[in-house]
Design a protein around this motif. Structure first.
Motif, PDB file in Angstrom:
ATOM      1  N   ASN A  81      -2.676 -57.530 -18.864  1.00 27.19           N
ATOM      2  CA  ASN A  81      -2.263 -56.668 -19.970  1.00 27.19           C
ATOM      3  C   ASN A  81      -1.141 -55.740 -19.505  1.00 27.19           C
ATOM      4  N   GLN A  82       0.057 -55.949 -20.047  1.00 28.09           N
ATOM      5  CA  GLN A  82       1.216 -55.196 -19.563  1.00 28.09           C
ATOM      6  C   GLN A  82       1.141 -53.706 -19.900  1.00 28.09           C
ATOM      7  N   TYR A  83       0.211 -53.319 -20.773  1.00 24.86           N
ATOM      8  CA  TYR A  83       0.077 -51.909 -21.128  1.00 24.86           C
ATOM      9  C   TYR A  83      -1.070 -51.234 -20.385  1.00 24.86           C
ATOM     10  N   ASN A  84      -1.610 -51.920 -19.388  1.00 19.31           N
ATOM     11  CA  ASN A  84      -2.713 -51.368 -18.608  1.00 19.31           C
ATOM     12  C   ASN A  84      -2.243 -51.071 -17.197  1.00 19.31           C
ATOM     13  N   LYS A  85      -2.800 -50.033 -16.599  1.00 19.59           N
ATOM     14  CA  LYS A  85      -2.393 -49.648 -15.247  1.00 19.59           C
ATOM     15  C   LYS A  85      -2.712 -50.727 -14.204  1.00 19.59           C
ATOM     16  N   LEU A  86      -3.622 -51.637 -14.517  1.00 22.75           N
ATOM     17  CA  LEU A  86      -3.975 -52.709 -13.580  1.00 22.75           C
ATOM     18  C   LEU A  86      -3.024 -53.902 -13.668  1.00 22.75           C
ATOM     19  N   TYR A  87      -2.068 -53.859 -14.570  1.00 25.66           N
ATOM     20  CA  TYR A  87      -1.191 -55.008 -14.824  1.00 25.66           C
ATOM     21  C   TYR A  87      -0.518 -55.481 -13.540  1.00 25.66           C
ATOM     22  N   ASP A  88      -0.786 -56.752 -13.185  1.00 32.52           N
ATOM     23  CA  ASP A  88      -0.181 -57.380 -12.014  1.00 32.52           C
ATOM     24  C   ASP A  88      -0.146 -58.884 -12.269  1.00 32.52           C
ATOM     25  N   PRO A  89       0.906 -59.377 -12.900  1.00 31.26           N
ATOM     26  CA  PRO A  89       0.927 -60.781 -13.347  1.00 31.26           C
ATOM     27  C   PRO A  89       0.847 -61.795 -12.214  1.00 31.26           C
ATOM     28  N   ARG A  90       1.403 -61.463 -11.048  1.00 33.58           N
ATOM     29  CA  ARG A  90       1.324 -62.421  -9.939  1.00 33.58           C
ATOM     30  C   ARG A  90      -0.117 -62.613  -9.485  1.00 33.58           C
TER      31      ARG A  90
END
Length: 828
Positions: free
Chosen positions: A339-348
């Motif tokens: 989720n790009q709007y969450n602080k945990l966002y890490d797509p890799r």
């Protein structure tokens, strides 16, 4: 909210709790909120984040009635409350808002939830567009309407209370108050719990390595290199898919997960055969812990491991509150990383979790394939369902134990008594302990919370009773008198303007959300959702609401008597869905051809160009014939080239897209012929292929046959491959260059003759290693033996099986077995 009136209703969610009803009294609202605000006032409701909290905030902060109405219309029109200019410099009132809609995967309307809970779902008859103050009668109706919805929200609150308590517990662990915890979604709360910190400005777009994936060093895949090649080339849009056969089962490998299943499959546990569901323990959390795939925004990645260990300890100690709270964190983290709007966002890291999860399961499958009698029933995101003979159970367990030691993942086993499977996302099984597990839209109502889904439960029960216990659906359905199990709660989407109940000869407008039942009264109609024209050039559009009976009772208040519904509708629907599980297709009525008047056909008529599906089929043939068909495959045993299945399918998919058509296939029936040799089994199958016009739904149906022989369980898939290649070659005139009248036929007299049994004994003595590849002499003898079978008039299906076997990789022993089988069929 009306042009000249607003009504506010609130109630404490406890027995005998205080209820507040206010009309156009902003000072009373402010006094109430300020008085309770000293004790941390928390206001909850359904969909309050998007609507209610903004209206209340406007009233509390002194907006005029006209301003409040403007904000109301702004939100109802599809805009976001926080975007309205009124709130630019307005402070927040002294309360915290939480929304019961948070964390519901597919948000429902409150009226749907009320219907699912068996409550009345009648909407207020008072128009929200009134340009005058409400009358006393209208005011009473609106207040009753608001009170009813608040009561529904309180029921939902109690249905979800354990989930809400878990949020409060998680928040307390990281220093948040109950109000602060409740206002956050699970994903945001989890980010707070793990202390996630966003990188510098532009971090959302700044992940330059979002498409980088590194294969784990302990991964071992040798049989399916196509999977490695697929994931080596990361698709930025995550849309590509790989369709591949793994362990004899069609699979789809994609960027969202692994799915594979035997379609329309049934198996039952016996004394000599076991069925087992093997799930990786907390698979995604384990991947993040063991492989280090935790979000790089978390300062201390080991905190996630400590959460995992604390949950196991709490579960073992019987501390359900702590265990459930920590489970929320474990199960939410992966989704938050996407989720790009969450602080945990890490797509890799999220990509690594999903891809590695699939690869490790494929790694396990190919090791299990080496165990005799192993059969893969289905693969899913975090586990497998398999079956095997009991004498090989120790070998199965040994393979899984070795995989677990190498990868670091635990695996849990559940013994299954019986499984009936439509496909990977639709199955029902019963464990040896008597527990029933269901998956798929036909049966989800049995597993979902009542508030979330509660339509036609009796149909799902009838399906399960038949598939697991053999109870006829009419027996289950006729024995039930619980009206709630027959209800259908349906709605029209937000893009439609109204809903019409159309019968014969009248129609009337009904609600957007309705509770209906099948009726035997043929004058009753069904429901249509309506789009009104937005311009003079447009026409009104009506679409039937899907899956409803042709004749409906609409009953939004209470329930009708049981003898007023048509139970046969539910019985017929249950039978149809049972047949879907069993792979039984309904027979289509045969169309009678109209006899033409010979005198009229003799007259000269204007020849019209084909229209509709006929025109698109012509286009399909044109595109198919435009391809440069090349023989891209080679049979090393018989030294001939051929057009591969891959080229056929890729070209056909491109041609279908160009012509605006779809293709569907289904298996109608099959015949299994065991032991055509010592190792080889044969499958003869009948298929139905459909070419469908995407625009109109018109279709052309083609019967097709295929045969396949194999030493394992791949005969059916070989039969399908042969059937589809033959279908495409013959219906779309694909030339393979295999002309039976070519000069090659004249060269057959220079080949050695078919070797009779007495001569073959001498050949057999010269073979020293039966596991070596078959000799050219053996392969030539098999080919000539097939010719002898053709000359003897042996059935085409049998010959096709030998031909298919010849194209495989045969050992000397395999070749001898095939020759023995051919010899038995060749007349003396």
């Amino acid at each position: 909210m009306f042009a000249h009136d607003w009504i506010f209703v609130a109630k404490q969610p406890v027995e005998g709790g205080e209820r507040v009803i206010l009309r156009n009294d902003a000072p009373a609202l402010r006094w109430w909120a300020d008085a309770l605000g000293r004790d941390e006032l928390i206001i909850g409701g359904y969909n309050t984040k998007h609507y209610d909290q903004w209206i209340l905030r406007a009233i509390y902060t002194g907006a005029t009635p006209e301003q409040v109405k403007e904000i109301n219309d702004w939100i109802i029109g599809g805009q976001k409350g926080w975007d309205h200019s009124y709130f630019k410099d307005v402070t927040w009132p002294p309360w915290t808002n939480f929304d019961l809609m948070d964390d519901i995967p597919v948000p429902l309307r409150l009226k749907e939830i009320e219907g699912n809970l068996g409550m009345d779902i009648e909407e207020s008859r008072v128009s929200f567009d009134l340009d005058r103050p409400l009358t006393d009668d209208e005011l009473r109706e609106v207040i009753d309407y608001c009170c009813h919805d608040v009561d529904a929200a309180i029921r939902l609150y109690h249905e979800r209370k354990s989930y809400l308590e878990s949020k409060i517990t998680v928040g307390a662990m990281c220093g948040l108050s109950p109000a602060q915890s409740l206002r956050l979604t699970n994903a945001k709360l989890t980010a707070e719990f793990l202390g996630a910190q966003t990188p510098l400005e532009g971090w959302i777009e700044g992940w330059s390595d979002r498409d980088v994936y590194e294969f784990p060093e302990n991964l071992i895949i040798t049989k399916y290199p196509e999977v490695i090649e697929f994931f080596a080339d990361v698709d930025p849009e995550r849309k590509r898919k790989l369709n591949i056969e793994i362990a004899g089962v069609p699979h789809t490998v994609a960027w969202g997960g692994l799915h594979g299943a035997r379609e329309c499959y049934r198996e039952e546990r016996t004394e000599t055969r076991r069925i087992s569901s093997r799930d990786v323990t907390s698979y995604y959390p384990s991947l993040m812990i063991v492989n280090g795939y935790m979000s790089r925004n978390v300062p201390d990645p080991d905190e996630f491991k400590r959460v995992y260990e604390r949950r196991l300890a709490a579960k073992k100690a019987g501390d359900k509150v702590t265990a459930d709270a920590l489970k929320l964190v474990l199960n939410t983290t992966y989704g938050a990383m996407n989720n790009q709007y969450n602080k945990l966002y890490d797509p890799r890291q999220a990509l690594a979790v999903c891809v590695s999860g699939q690869l490790y399961l494929i790694d396990l499958i190919e090791k299990l394939e080496d165990v005799p009698t192993f059969r893969l029933i289905q693969s899913n995101t975090d586990g497998l369902i398999i079956s095997y003979d009991t004498k090989h159970e120790a070998e199965i367990d040994a393979v899984i134990d070795e995989w677990s030691r190498r990868t670091g993942f635990g695996m849990e086993a559940t013994d299954v008594e019986k499984i009936v499977q439509k496909d990977v996302n639709n199955y029902v099984l019963r464990t040896t302990g008597g527990d029933v597990k269901v998956k798929g839209p036909y049966l989800a109502v049995l597993d979902a919370p009542r508030w979330r889904q509660n339509s036609m439960k009796i149909v799902a029960k009838a399906i399960v009773e038949y598939l697991l216990n053999g109870v006829p659906p009419e027996e289950t359905i006729n024995a039930c008198d619980d009206m709630e199990q027959f209800q259908i709660v349906c709605k029209a989407g937000s893009t439609y303007d109204k809903v019409i109940w159309k019968g014969s000869p009248h129609e009337r407008e009904v609600q957007n959300v309705n509770r209906v039942f099948a009726s035997p009264n043929k004058t009753f109609g069904t429901l249509y959702k309506v789009k009104l024209p937005k311009a003079s050039s447009e026409k009104e559009r009506r679409d039937k609401i899907a899956d409803l009976p042709e004749h409906c009772i609409v009953c939004n208040r209470g329930y009708p008597p049981i003898n007023s519904i048509d139970k046969q509708f539910y019985i017929d629907l249950a039978r149809k869905r049972i047949n879907d599980y069993l792979g039984i297709k309904p027979e289509k009525p045969k169309k009678e051809r109209k006899k033409k008047d010979m005198a009229k056909t003799a007259k000269t008529e204007t020849i019209q160009a084909p229209q509709g599906l006929a025109a698109k089929l012509m286009k399909l043939r044109e595109v198919m014939n435009s391809f440069a068909w090349e023989k891209d495959g080679k049979n090393r045993h018989q030294s001939y080239e051929y057009i591969t299945e891959k080229q056929y399918k890729n070209n056909f998919k491109a041609a279908l897209a160009a012509a605006g058509l779809d293709f569907k296939s289904s298996m109608l029936e099959y015949q299994f012929i065991p032991a055509i040799s010592d190792k080889m089994n044969m499958m003869i199958a009948k298929f139905e292929f459909k070419i469908i016009d995407r625009e109109t739904g018109e279709e052309e149906v083609y019967p097709a046959f295929g045969t396949g022989a194999d030493m394992g369980d791949k005969g059916l898939y070989k039969a399908y491959t042969g059937a589809i290649k033959y279908f495409l070659a013959n219906n779309f005139l694909v030339a393979e260059g295999n002309d039976p009248e070519s000069d090659e036929e004249e060269m057959r007299n220079v080949k050695p003759a078919y070797v009779p049994p007495e001569r073959r004994e001498e050949i057999r003595e010269t073979i020293t290693n039966q596991n070596e590849p078959a000799t050219e002499e053996q392969l030539e003898a098999i080919a000539l033996g097939i010719e002898a079978l053709q000359e003897a008039g042996v059935e085409d299906e049998v010959i096709a099986g030998f031909t298919e076997a010849l194209q495989g990789e045969l050992t000397k022993a395999d070749a001898e077995q095939l020759l023995d089988a051919i010899t038995e069929l060749v007349p003396a």
